[in-house]
Design an enzyme around this catalytic site. Sequence first.
Site, short mmCIF file in Angstrom:
data_model
loop_
_atom_site.label_atom_id
_atom_site.label_comp_id
_atom_site.label_asym_id
_atom_site.label_seq_id
_atom_site.Cartn_x
_atom_site.Cartn_y
_atom_site.Cartn_z
N LYS A 50 1.29 -5.16 -3.78
CA LYS A 50 0.86 -5.40 -2.40
C LYS A 50 -0.45 -6.18 -2.39
CE LYS A 50 1.57 -0.95 -0.79
NZ LYS A 50 1.89 0.16 0.12
N GLN A 94 -2.48 5.20 -0.10
CA GLN A 94 -1.12 5.23 -0.65
C GLN A 94 -0.61 6.67 -0.75
OE1 GLN A 94 0.82 2.70 -1.15
NE2 GLN A 94 2.49 3.71 -2.21
N ASP A 117 -1.46 1.31 8.28
CA ASP A 117 -0.19 2.02 8.12
C ASP A 117 0.34 2.52 9.47
OD1 ASP A 117 0.99 2.28 5.59
OD2 ASP A 117 -0.62 3.60 4.89
N1 GUN Z 1 4.21 5.29 0.09
C1 GUN Z 1 5.47 4.86 0.27
N2 GUN Z 1 5.57 4.09 1.37
C2 GUN Z 1 4.34 4.03 1.90
C3 GUN Z 1 3.80 3.38 3.06
O1 GUN Z 1 4.48 2.70 3.83
N3 GUN Z 1 2.46 3.55 3.26
C4 GUN Z 1 1.71 4.32 2.43
N4 GUN Z 1 0.43 4.44 2.73
N5 GUN Z 1 2.17 4.94 1.37
C5 GUN Z 1 3.48 4.78 1.11
#
Ligand code: GUN
Length: 281
Positions: A50, A94, A117
Site C-alpha cells: 500500500k 492496520q 479507513d
Molecule cells: N486489514 C484488512 N483489511 C483492512 C482494511 O481495510 N483496513 C485496515 N486498517 N486494516 C485492514
Amino acid sequence: MSARLLSGREASGATLIELASVVEALPFCPGLVFVRVGDDPASASYVRSKSRLAARVGIRSEIVELVACTSQEELLGIVGSLNADPDVDGILIQLPLPDHLDSARILEAVEPTKDVDGFHPINVGKLWSGEPGLVPATPLGLVRILDHFQIPVEGRHAVIVGRSNLVGKPAAALFLRRHATVTLTHSLTRDLPSLTRQADILVVAVGRAGMITSKWVKPDAVVLDVGQSRVGGCLYGDVSPSVAGVVAALTPTPGGTGPMTVAMVIHNTIEAARARRIGGE
Ligand code: GUN
C-alpha cells in the site's frame, strides 16, 4: 456462456492514474501514516505494498512498525501525536491488532478527519446519514468497480453476505446511498441461497473459500467477491469459479476487489488532505 470478468487491476490502474494527476495539481503533498503492530508477515507485506502504491501516486507515506507487545497506552500516545501532526493527512491502523489491544478504543482515538479507513464512529454515522465523510475503502472500491464497468446500481437488488464493520455494513450503507434495494445477510440468516438467488448485485465478504456456488446465483447477476482465503499458498475468493459459468459478470480472485481497496485508501487520503487543508470541495 462465461461471465464478464470485472478486473480490479484494470479499474484500479485507471483510478490511480486519475489520482496521480489530482495529487500533481495540489499545492501540497498529502501524507499518510500506516501503523502496524506485531510481526504477521502477510500484514507487513500488505502494508508495504500500500505504501509503495501511495508513493507511485505522489503521496508521502510512512510505516510505523510496533512490536507485538506494544501497550494500549503506548499506541494511544502514538495515535495522539499523529493526530496533532499537521503534516499527517491520513492515519491507517492496520487490522487485526493483537488481542490485548482494544481495537474499538484505538480506532475511536484516530482524529475523524484523518481516518482514511472510515472506521471512526463519526464517519460511520456520517455514512449512514448521508453526510460527507470518509468511507471505508473496500466498499468504496466495489462501487468504483461497478462505475468503471458502467454497471448501474440504482433500483437494483444488492444482496450482501457478511455483516462486518470493514465491509458488509458500510457496503450496505453505500449501496443504499446509490439507491439500490439492499439485503444484508449473515451467518444466522435462514435459507441464504434463496436470498443470494434474488441478487442483481451480489457482494460476498465472509472469508470462506468457494462458499457461493453456481446454484446460489441467478443468470444475470453481477458478483463482487471480497473474501480472500490463503490455502496452500494460493488465494481463493468466497465465490466458486463455477459461478462464472452462470452469472453476467464477476470479479476475479486475485486481481478483483483487492487492488481497488488499496486505490481507495489513496483516494481517501487525498480527500482527507483536501478537506483539512483547503476546506473540502
Ligand atoms: N486489514 C484488512 N483489511 C483492512 C482494511 O481495510 N483496513 C485496515 N486498517 N486494516 C485492514
